[in-house]
Design a protein around this motif. Sequence first.
Motif, mmCIF file in Angstrom:
data_model
loop_
_atom_site.group_PDB
_atom_site.id
_atom_site.type_symbol
_atom_site.label_atom_id
_atom_site.label_comp_id
_atom_site.label_asym_id
_atom_site.label_seq_id
_atom_site.Cartn_x
_atom_site.Cartn_y
_atom_site.Cartn_z
ATOM 1 N N UNK A 81 -12.181 -4.652 8.234
ATOM 2 C CA UNK A 81 -13.089 -3.731 7.539
ATOM 3 C C UNK A 81 -14.320 -4.401 6.969
ATOM 4 N N UNK A 82 -14.302 -5.727 6.824
ATOM 5 C CA UNK A 82 -15.442 -6.396 6.184
ATOM 6 C C UNK A 82 -15.994 -7.544 7.012
ATOM 7 N N UNK A 83 -15.421 -7.837 8.163
ATOM 8 C CA UNK A 83 -15.905 -8.949 8.978
ATOM 9 C C UNK A 83 -17.242 -8.605 9.630
ATOM 10 N N UNK A 84 -18.123 -9.585 9.646
ATOM 11 C CA UNK A 84 -19.451 -9.391 10.215
ATOM 12 C C UNK A 84 -19.579 -10.035 11.605
ATOM 13 N N UNK A 85 -19.195 -11.289 11.731
ATOM 14 C CA UNK A 85 -19.440 -12.014 12.976
ATOM 15 C C UNK A 85 -18.569 -11.502 14.109
ATOM 16 N N UNK A 86 -17.286 -11.284 13.843
ATOM 17 C CA UNK A 86 -16.387 -10.823 14.888
ATOM 18 C C UNK A 86 -15.452 -9.753 14.334
ATOM 19 N N UNK A 87 -15.990 -8.544 14.115
ATOM 20 C CA UNK A 87 -15.124 -7.446 13.688
ATOM 21 C C UNK A 87 -14.137 -7.137 14.805
ATOM 22 N N UNK A 88 -12.963 -6.671 14.452
ATOM 23 C CA UNK A 88 -11.964 -6.381 15.488
ATOM 24 C C UNK A 88 -11.326 -5.027 15.223
ATOM 25 N N UNK A 89 -11.154 -4.263 16.280
ATOM 26 C CA UNK A 89 -10.653 -2.892 16.192
ATOM 27 C C UNK A 89 -9.259 -2.814 16.800
ATOM 28 N N UNK A 90 -8.298 -2.389 16.008
ATOM 29 C CA UNK A 90 -6.931 -2.124 16.465
ATOM 30 C C UNK A 90 -6.406 -3.283 17.315
ATOM 31 N N UNK A 91 -6.403 -4.463 16.731
ATOM 32 C CA UNK A 91 -5.963 -5.662 17.446
ATOM 33 C C UNK A 91 -4.440 -5.719 17.512
ATOM 34 N N UNK A 92 -3.908 -5.781 18.722
ATOM 35 C CA UNK A 92 -2.466 -5.908 18.938
ATOM 36 C C UNK A 92 -2.067 -7.371 18.765
ATOM 37 N N UNK A 93 -1.334 -7.647 17.695
ATOM 38 C CA UNK A 93 -1.033 -9.034 17.333
ATOM 39 C C UNK A 93 0.097 -9.634 18.150
ATOM 40 N N UNK A 94 1.013 -8.796 18.653
ATOM 41 C CA UNK A 94 2.222 -9.313 19.289
ATOM 42 C C UNK A 94 3.312 -9.673 18.296
ATOM 43 N N UNK A 95 3.051 -9.536 16.993
ATOM 44 C CA UNK A 95 4.032 -9.842 15.951
ATOM 45 C C UNK A 95 4.842 -8.581 15.621
ATOM 46 N N UNK A 96 6.136 -8.761 15.405
ATOM 47 C CA UNK A 96 7.036 -7.645 15.121
ATOM 48 C C UNK A 96 7.393 -7.637 13.637
ATOM 49 N N UNK A 97 7.130 -6.510 12.979
ATOM 50 C CA UNK A 97 7.427 -6.367 11.548
ATOM 51 C C UNK A 97 7.453 -4.880 11.211
ATOM 52 N N UNK A 98 7.606 -4.565 9.938
ATOM 53 C CA UNK A 98 7.550 -3.179 9.461
ATOM 54 C C UNK A 98 6.670 -3.144 8.216
ATOM 55 N N UNK A 99 6.297 -1.946 7.765
ATOM 56 C CA UNK A 99 5.506 -1.820 6.542
ATOM 57 C C UNK A 99 6.110 -0.759 5.626
ATOM 58 N N UNK A 100 5.792 -0.859 4.342
ATOM 59 C CA UNK A 100 6.131 0.161 3.357
ATOM 60 C C UNK A 100 4.912 0.399 2.484
ATOM 61 N N UNK A 101 4.750 1.621 2.044
ATOM 62 C CA UNK A 101 3.619 1.967 1.175
ATOM 63 C C UNK A 101 4.068 2.241 -0.256
ATOM 64 N N UNK A 102 5.323 1.936 -0.565
ATOM 65 C CA UNK A 102 5.827 2.139 -1.920
ATOM 66 C C UNK A 102 5.263 1.077 -2.864
ATOM 67 N N UNK A 103 5.027 1.466 -4.098
ATOM 68 C CA UNK A 103 4.545 0.527 -5.105
ATOM 69 C C UNK A 103 5.569 -0.576 -5.318
ATOM 70 N N UNK A 104 5.098 -1.813 -5.362
ATOM 71 C CA UNK A 104 5.985 -2.952 -5.601
ATOM 72 C C UNK A 104 6.387 -2.995 -7.071
ATOM 73 N N UNK A 105 7.532 -3.560 -7.337
ATOM 74 C CA UNK A 105 7.984 -3.698 -8.726
ATOM 75 C C UNK A 105 7.042 -4.576 -9.537
ATOM 76 N N UNK A 106 6.210 -5.382 -8.874
ATOM 77 C CA UNK A 106 5.245 -6.204 -9.598
ATOM 78 C C UNK A 106 4.080 -5.371 -10.120
ATOM 79 N N UNK A 107 3.971 -4.110 -9.673
ATOM 80 C CA UNK A 107 2.905 -3.225 -10.129
ATOM 81 C C UNK A 107 1.800 -3.009 -9.118
ATOM 82 N N UNK A 108 1.743 -3.817 -8.082
ATOM 83 C CA UNK A 108 0.692 -3.663 -7.078
ATOM 84 C C UNK A 108 0.977 -2.462 -6.189
ATOM 85 N N UNK A 109 -0.097 -1.786 -5.791
ATOM 86 C CA UNK A 109 0.022 -0.591 -4.964
ATOM 87 C C UNK A 109 -0.288 -0.868 -3.503
#
Length: 445
Positions: free
Chosen positions: A288-316
């Motif tokens: 979202x902020x790269x100037x020289x080489x912005x990249x769109x929907x880059x397929x990393x090949x890395x396998x993981x999952x995500x969550x959007x729940x607030x962390x117990x540390x307070x970060x959103x």
Amino acid sequence: MSFYTREEGIEKHEMESIQFARLKTTVANVYENVPFYKREFEKAGVKPEALHSLTDLKKLPFTKKTDLRDHYPFGLVAVPMDEVVRIHGSSGTSGKPTVVAYTKNDIEHWSDIVARSIYLAGGRKGDLLHNAYGYGLFTGGLGLHHGSEKLGCATVPVSGGNTERQITLIEDFKPRIICSTPSYLLNIGETMLAKGLDPKKTSLAFAILGAEPWTEEMRATIETMFDLKAMDIYGLSEVMGPGIAMECVDCQDGLHLADDHFICEIIDPDTLDPVPDGENGELVFTSLTKEALPIIRYRTGDIASITRERCACGRTSTRMSRVKGRIDDMFIIRGVNVFPSEVERILLQMDELVCHYNIHLKRAGSMDHAELHVEVCESFFNRLPNGDFSVGEGPDLIKKIKYSLKSQALISMDVCLKAPYSIPRSEGKAKRVIDLRGENALTVE
């Protein structure tokens, strides 16, 4: 609650507003300045003005590593070369690196992202940071270096290798933070023990570890060995470098993404459809902020999952799981998909074994098979008559390993026990899969 930036704790709707504004700017930039993206957008039948919300991101085409190689070296650069101040790259199978470029603003953003990451891991201004990531085209060394300086740490640019010297500097300089691959920190600890030194008595309080998949079991081993807290950092050069995501020292429960700089998606690597939060899939990043080489929907090949729940540390911020493995590293044994990290997780549950192993892929006649080479601990080895794995407890341990692999991961493979310190140690990224078949396909029937 103390955050490095306010963006770490803002509500989702405010972050999404920031992301959408920056996404529109990025998409317009690549459409106007990168011929590759203009062609791909036109093939997909989309133009920048077609973006009306973040959900429209799925209309945009994916970028693959082969696209960077096909436009080697500077075909995806979106600014004049006289605005580029840094070149990095990652090595590839073709022998040429995938090249990424940075403007002065890119370096400033990257430094700030890494400073945020070090802060998340417990680092503070005035700390001394021992940086054992490699310097050079690899983004790890310089990425952590500039972020450390940005935060205000005294940075020791040791780079990788020369383990004896690493130990001397740790003992003499007394750093509070160390940055390296997990396998190399384990190597440092084992070398200290062999020298009669106790890793628990160093000044190290926090470790920032990444650049290779590792498990909770490996974390427990390292934390016990050094009496510190070990946090996972994620990054890859094509998207920026280290700092894209970082575990917090408070919870160690998923890696916080820098949502204000990247949008993360998880897709099914076969269908390319999105997968629900909490399910494993392939990580896809849009900068979202790269100037020289912005990249769109880059397929990393890395396998993981995500969550959007607030962390117990307070970060959103969005959190991603520890990377399970890379699609490139996955191999198939009798129809079962296998990641080395899954094998590691099972092995490190056994007190008789240590954290050093290789998986050898071999061919016997017309058939392929996998063979696990794993080291035993010294106490187990010393109990064997003349160090012979074919007698005493050796055969029982082999049966135990085979049973655990089969029952926990449905994996069947041959097991070869190895004496302590017989498997080469890593001074960078550990190589877990050794393909001895003379071909590229990681498929074992």
